[in-house]
Design an enzyme around this catalytic site. Structure first.
Site, short mmCIF file in Angstrom:
data_model
loop_
_atom_site.label_atom_id
_atom_site.label_comp_id
_atom_site.label_asym_id
_atom_site.label_seq_id
_atom_site.Cartn_x
_atom_site.Cartn_y
_atom_site.Cartn_z
N ILE A 95 0.35 -1.49 -0.16
CA ILE A 95 0.01 0.30 0.30
C ILE A 95 0.86 1.64 0.06
O ILE A 95 2.19 1.22 1.12
CB ILE A 95 -1.03 0.09 1.09
N SER A 96 0.72 1.95 -0.68
CA SER A 96 1.56 3.20 -0.99
C SER A 96 2.03 4.17 0.75
O SER A 96 0.44 3.92 1.35
CB SER A 96 1.14 4.37 -2.38
#
Length: 419
Positions: A95-96
């Site tokens: 997940i960024s």
């Protein structure tokens, strides 16, 4: 995108560290606070890592405050959910960091009537951020298990205008096209033609484009059927798999690890502000590119980190491939100088340079600490040899004050396999 540091003596200004666990980002909210207070944690993160870093769109900022990021990460990572860092979500995906999500969202200029296509659903977090800002979100994930999990999460949380699909994002979603905006959260070598075709005229698309570890975030505007590109920032995303990866021409070489633009001679220029930043280094915070041929150790440029606020993020990162089965050691050298450098009192916010190694699942492995005992105002040359964990398949080099204060300059950074 992976931030980390270790406690070290005050005099040890430059550290080179490889961590066993994904660690915290400097200046981030304490992970120990209970998640029942997630809104407080989210607000703290947004204020210190998103608004302070330049995201100004009020609607985007509000969406970042109102979205429960902990619902989109694995249970064992929830204590880190409101830190500005990438987190593993399984299947070699991440997940960024929230800043990256907020920045990309702002750049496509989301409008209430927009229909948006997202390539790379991942955990579903980016789609959740887009949901209150636009009319409809169509999101595609190539990994079956991730796509189904994200669909369940989004449904359980009540995101009714988000439509999910498992498939190859390279092909887009032709049945739902055209789209007003397209946001790509994985990196192809080139923009896939189907996505260009599915973007309406006048629309915007944001894509991290380039080699595996040398990517730039581009904003594309479609005008009269053609794309006009604007380079935004260096960045580092997981690769777009499927057809995009099969067609990749330039692939990383894990037997010959290296750092690109270690002397900071190649630059990107922001078209709006005219500010130049070093290419190849992503997630830059509190960094100034200095052009001074008379004093640069190599070429005409070097970088300087300056920070007056303890705990504030102050760094730049670059990834590289390395195969620990074939490369037993790395040799790193650099020119360095400093003035009034003081470490943060927090144990994981020490000034320096850090290397984090990852295995084939992108889990963090190994630890080495190499320090410079005395940092002076004059340039000095340092060289170290570092053991590579046998399970290592890639790594991140992170440089900067890392939550410390003062002024730290670096130039002529070189990295190679030790013979």
């Amino acid at each position: 995108m992976y931030d980390t540091s270790l406690r070290a003596p005050v005099r040890s200004v430059l550290l080179l560290t490889i961590l066993f666990a994904v660690a915290t980002s400097p200046g981030a909210a304490p992970a120990a606070e209970p998640l029942r207070d997630w809104r407080q944690l989210a607000n703290k993160m947004v204020d210190s890592e998103i608004v302070a870093a330049g995201v100004t769109n009020e609607s985007v900022v509000r969406a970042m405050r109102d979205t429960p990021r902990h619902e989109f990460v694995p249970i064992n990572e929830r204590d880190n959910a409101y830190l500005d860092m990438a987190l593993p979500i399984g299947e070699q995906q991440t997940i960024s960091p929230p800043f990256v999500v907020a920045y990309m969202t702002q750049e496509i200029d989301p409008q209430p009537g927009d229909r948006v296509l997202e390539i790379g659903t991942g955990s579903g977090y980016q789609a959740a951020i887009l949901s209150p800002l636009v009319k409809e979100v169509y999101t595609i994930e190539i990994v079956d298990s991730l796509g189904k999990r994200a669909a369940r999460t989004l449904k359980q949380l009540g995101y009714k205008n988000v439509f999910t699909k498992v498939g190859d994002g390279y092909l887009g979603w032709p049945d739902a096209a055209p789209f007003d905006k397209i946001i790509v959260t994985c990196s192809p070598e080139k923009v896939p033609q189907p996505l260009i075709d599915q973007l309406r005229d006048g629309g915007r698309m944001i894509v991290p484009v380039g080699e595996r570890y040398q990517q730039n975030l581009y904003l594309y505007r479609k005008e009269k059927g053609e794309l006009k590109a604007e380079a935004l920032k260096p960045t580092l995303f997981v690769p777009m798999t499927g057809e995009a990866e099969a067609n990749r021409q330039v692939k990383p070489d894990p037997l010959h690890p290296s750092i690109a633009n270690g002397s900071f001679e190649n630059v990107l220029k922001d078209e709006a502000s005219g500010v130049e930043t070093p290419a190849g280094w992503h997630y830059q915070r509190q960094l100034t590119l200095v052009t001074d041929p008379a004093h640069a150790p190599d070429g005409k440029r070097f970088i300087t980190f300056h920070n007056e606020q303890t705990g504030r993020g102050c760094h730049a990162l670059q990834g590289f491939a390395v195969d620990g089965r074939k490369v037993a050691q790395l040799r790193i050298s650099f020119s360095i100088r400093g003035h009034d450098v003081q470490p943060s009192p927090e144990p994981q916010q020490q000034p320096g340079a850090l290397i984090t190694f990852y295995d084939d699942r992108r889990a963090t492995i190994g630890e080495v600490n190499v320090g410079v005992d005395l940092l002076t105002a004059n340039w000095q040359r340092e060289q170290r040899t570092i053991a590579v964990p046998i399970k290592a398949r890639e790594a991140i080099l992170r440089i900067g004050l890392l939550g410390g204060t003062g002024e730290l300059s670096l130039d002529d950074i070189r990295l190679s396999a030790a013979q």
